[in-house]
Motif scaffolding. Structure first.
Motif: not given
Ligand SMILES: [Mg+2]
Ligand SMILES: Nc1ncnc2c1ncn2[C@@H]1O[C@H](COP(=O)(O)OP(=O)(O)OP(=O)(O)O)[C@@H](O)[C@H]1O
Lengths: 329, 255
Positions: A40-42, A80-82, A156-159
């Motif tokens: 997902k993040t990629t 981003p994730e972070l 949105l990565d894991e908002p």
């Molecule tokens: Mg991820």
């Protein structure tokens, strides 16, 4: 708004994303669902021009991510994730900085900053150092910086990771509200979360696209496979036989090593709720019923379920999916 | 251009909210002050001796105070520049903020130049501290300001060359300490190249002498602006910026 075709991304030897194709229209909220390491993040990093694709194309707002990255970046907001925060900056100051590098014009900057502070409920921490914020507030500041330049597209990565339940609901509301004029892609591990916010769900597993569907269709497709957990006190074989005879029951499997009392996983035919019948059958046999509940499908089970479904539909498949089938059985 | 200034402003802000800027300026100021004091004391003592014995030519402040001090300053920079540059990219990579910068509509070159500008301004602060010390020579002595200006120009060039190399090394790692150590090691090697050049008069010596970042400061310190030295520093700066730019690019392709 977003067109991804045959996208693959390789990190050295690992193939993180494997030949994914999907699209999203204007104003659509697209959910990206997958377990850890699914890619997902990629995929999101490729869409935001942070990483170049190994092969395949991705077009965002009509611009290719490789050929015209600046145009893509102007139109994309990214969480981003972070959340990318500078610990020594203060909230409002940080948002102003992000606004500037995202190209918000000087005259509008102050207004934009107070707008996102309002939207993401950051008023009380305006002048707090980012390094001192709690996890949930960091996430909110991350969301605020993603929308500061009013982008057409939001990634949105894991908002909602790290938010408290009240905030989760508020954030979902915020995302839904943005959906009208923004195209949003959000990732999650949690099916219900995606169900609550998204119009369409993409499920990926191990870099591969497993399913693209509306949340309703997806749930309908999966609901049929619901399993019921049942524990009773009595002789295992007899209880089992009795349960198998209930109409609508497809299969009865023993569940783990019982503590002297047999427990079963009962697979039920599509679209039927036979819990009442099951209870009656056990009681009718004269055995005390100890526990009866539907087992929610975990994300992993959903993937297995969906991949299995796919194979049943088309038995001739390539090697990796064959492996998954082995894992299932 | 606006982006460059935005980035530079942010970096400067970080320098001054973290203690790095103060540490660099304080260390630089104290060490330079010490050198200044001893150079001046030595000068005054020699001057008085000469007056007493009434022989020898009058001593020149520029030659005996300003010039050695400018050379000292180049050695001080050798130690302080790694402190300035080590966090430039390493920290962004560690904290993930690099993801924000690289997904913003900012060209990689603007990012590189913005960061270099901020580092240069902090380094300029160091030169300013030195200049404040040296200005005493104008109030109470008869120093010539032209060689001093040439020397400061040389130091600015030398500093920027150092900074651009340090910035390059900072892109290679997400650990500030590693970046700083690499930079310091590289500078030490470049400095040592200077000594090698004085031992051997051969081609090796000449090459080493040309490579050494510090040899090129000597003409400036004398007040002579030689085009060859300027070209040397400009090419090192250009190389540093260019390679940093490439390194950012490969950061994406490799990761
Ligand atoms: Mg991820
Ligand atoms: N920088 C990297 N270098 C090498 N491999 C990587 C890198 N980033 C991710 N991977 C690998 O790529 C695969 C996909 O990772 P990705 O981060 O996209 O997963 P994800 O779906 O976001 O997972 P999560 O839900 O845990 O965030 C994983 O197997 C991961 O180990």
């Amino acid at each position: 708004m977003i067109q991804v075709e045959g996208l693959s991304k390789r990190y050295g030897r690992t193939l993180a994303v494997d030949n994914i194709t999907f699209g999203a229209g204007r104003g659509e909220i697209l959910g990206f669902l997958g377990p850890n390491g699914a890619g997902k993040t990629t995929t999101m990093r490729v869409l935001t021009c942070f990483l170049p694709p190994t092969s395949g194309t991705a077009r965002v707002a009509g611009y290719d991510v490789l050929a015209q990255p600046l145009e893509v970046k102007r139109r994309t907001g990214y969480l981003p994730e972070l959340p990318p925060l500078y610990p020594e900056m203060r909230v409002a100051e940080y948002l102003a900085f992000v606004g500037r590098i995202k190209g918000v014009v000087k005259q509008k900057l102050a207004a934009r900053v107070s707008d996102v502070i309002e939207k993401c409920a950051l008023k009380e921490v305006r002048t707090t150092l980012l390094g001192r914020l709690s996890r949930g507030y960091r996430q909110r500041v991350g969301l605020a910086q993603a929308i500061i330049h009013e982008p057409q597209i939001l990634v949105l990565d894991e908002p909602t990771a790290g938010l408290d339940p009240k905030q989760i609901i508020e954030t979902r509301g915020l995302i839904k509200g943005l959906g009208g004029d923004h195209t949003i892609i959000l990732s999650s591990h949690i099916l219900s979360e995606v169900q609550a916010t998204c119009q369409r769900v993409i499920i990926i597993n191990a870099g591969r696209l497993v399913a693209v569907d509306t949340p309703e269709n997806l749930t309908a497709r999966l609901q049929g496979h619901a399993t019921v957990y049942l524990q009773a006190e009595g002789p295992a074989e007899q209880v089992r036989e009795k349960l198998e005879r209930v109409a609508g029951v497809v299969a009865v499997k023993p569940h783990g090593p019982p503590d002297g009392r047999p427990a079963f996983e009962i697979e039920v035919a599509k679209g039927r709720d036979v819990r009442a019948e099951l209870a009656r059958a056990v009681v009718h046999g004269g055995w005390p019923l100890l526990e009866l509940r539907t087992m929610g499908l975990s994300l992993e089970e959903i993937f297995l379920q969906l991949t299995r479904e796919e194979q049943e539909a088309s038995p001739v498949e390539d090697a990796p999916k064959g492996k998954q089938k082995e894992a299932v059985q | 251009m606006r982006n460059i200034l935005t980035i530079a402003r942010k970096e400067l802000k970080t320098y001054f909210t973290s203690p790095i800027a103060y540490i660099v300026l304080a260390i630089g100021g104290v060490i330079f002050g010490f050198f200044f004091y001893s150079a001046l004391a030595f000068f005054v003592q020699r001057g008085m001796e000469m007056e007493m014995y009434g022989r020898g030519t009058p001593m020149n402040v520029n030659e005996y105070v300003v010039r050695p001090l400018l050379l000292n300053l180049s050695v001080i920079s050798l130690f302080l520049v790694p402190m300035i540059t080590m966090r430039l990219y390493a920290e962004e990579k560690r904290s993930g903020t690099i993801e924000l910068l690289l997904t913003s509509p900012v060209r990689d070159l603007e990012l590189v130049l913005g960061k270099l500008l901020a580092a240069f301004l902090l380094f300029g602060g160091l030169l300013l501290v030195a200049l404040i010390n040296l200005s005493l020579l104008f109030f109470f002595g008869n120093a010539d300001w032209k060689p001093l200006l040439a020397g400061l120009l040389g130091l600015a060039l030398l500093g920027t060359a150092f900074l651009s190399l340090g910035m390059l090394l900072s892109t290679f790692t997400s650990n500030q300490i590693v970046a700083g150590s690499l930079t310091f090691g590289l500078f030490l090697m470049l400095w040592v190249a200077d000594w090698v050049s004085s031992y051997s008069g051969t081609t090796v010596g000449q090459v080493a002498s040309y490579i050494s970042v510090t040899t090129h400061i000597e003409n400036f310190a004398k007040g002579v602006i030689d085009l060859r030295d300027v070209v040397y520093y400009l090419s090192v700066i250009f190389l540093g910026v260019f390679l940093t730019h490439r390194s950012l690019e490969s950061l994406r392709w490799r990761s």
